[in-house]
Write an enzyme that holds these catalytic residues in place. Structure first.
Site, PDB file in Angstrom:
ATOM      1  N   LYS A 125       0.826  -1.206   0.000  1.00  0.00           N
ATOM      2  CA  LYS A 125       0.000   0.000   0.000  1.00  0.00           C
ATOM      3  C   LYS A 125       0.859   1.253   0.000  1.00  0.00           C
ATOM      4  CE  LYS A 125      -1.372   2.214   3.500  1.00  0.00           C
ATOM      5  NZ  LYS A 125      -1.914   2.673   4.799  1.00  0.00           N
ATOM      6  N   ASP A 143      -6.081   1.698   1.248  1.00  0.00           N
ATOM      7  CA  ASP A 143      -6.127   1.939   2.687  1.00  0.00           C
ATOM      8  C   ASP A 143      -7.490   1.509   3.211  1.00  0.00           C
ATOM      9  OD1 ASP A 143      -7.914   3.910   1.900  1.00  0.00           O
ATOM     10  OD2 ASP A 143      -6.817   5.567   2.796  1.00  0.00           O
TER      11      ASP A 143
END
Length: 213
Positions: A125, A143
């Site tokens: 991420k 997220d």
């Protein structure tokens, strides 16, 4: 059963409506270069972005290079980061990442996904968000907001961020991938909140199959 093609067409409509609703949507973290974004992203894990911005506003004036962060006295840096959750572990990750930047990358944050993953504190991420926002690469960083909202929108049934990313990459037009994440983050903070989503005031209500709305 909604086909991938129809789902992709719905995504295009979702993006258009969210752009209209949130014309100023952007990454919530403040930064002016790739190194600052790397530091901010490490600090933002399980922490509020606004709190990270408060802390980094002064630190980015003090620590300007990877060498500055790597060579800082660890106890002092921990003290400066103590308002952030898990500040000891994050101090270790930041200094480890910056030492590696100095030793392997001449102090420069690399623009390669595989290289970023070698840095302490950097996962998939973080690498995607950094590449998308600091280097303009068309990535999707998953997220908690992107995961929650895309799930409610029926764009994925996955819970693992890597698998969610894989599903979204098939649906979101390449040119809109970074902006799509900004829009879902913005929407997830203001309307499609975790506990009690504000469905009656949602600009994409009619495009959403969320069963509890």
């Amino acid at each position: 059963m909604e086909t991938t093609r129809l789902k992709g067409a719905r995504v295009v409509k979702i993006i258009a409506r969210l752009k209209q609703a949130y014309p100023d949507a952007r990454l919530a973290l403040d930064f002016s270069n790739p190194l600052e974004l790397l530091i901010a992203l490490i600090l933002a894990a399980q922490a509020r972005d606004d709190r990270v911005n408060v802390v980094t506003a002064e630190l980015f004036k003090k620590y300007r290079t990877a060498s500055d962060w790597a060579n800082a006295a660890t106890p002092k840096l921990q003290e400066e980061l103590s308002q952030i959750t898990f500040f000891r572990n994050k101090t270790r990750s930041i200094q480890g990442a910056c030492r590696m930047l100095v030793e392997k990358f001449a102090g420069v944050v690399p623009d390669s996904f595989d290289d970023l993953l070698t840095l302490p504190g950097v996962g998939r991420k973080t690498a995607n968000v950094l590449l998308g926002n600091a280097f303009g690469q068309m990535t999707i960083g998953v997220d908690r907001h992107v995961a929650r909202v895309s799930g409610r929108l029926g764009l994925t049934k996955q819970t693992d961020p890597d698998l969610i990313e894989e599903d979204l990459m098939k649906l979101v037009p390449e040119r809109d991938r970074v902006k799509f994440c900004h829009l879902l983050q913005h929407h997830g903070r203001r309307v499609c909140v975790a506990k009690s989503p504000k469905c009656p005031e949602c600009p994409i209500n009619s495009l959403c199959p969320y069963p509890d709305k």
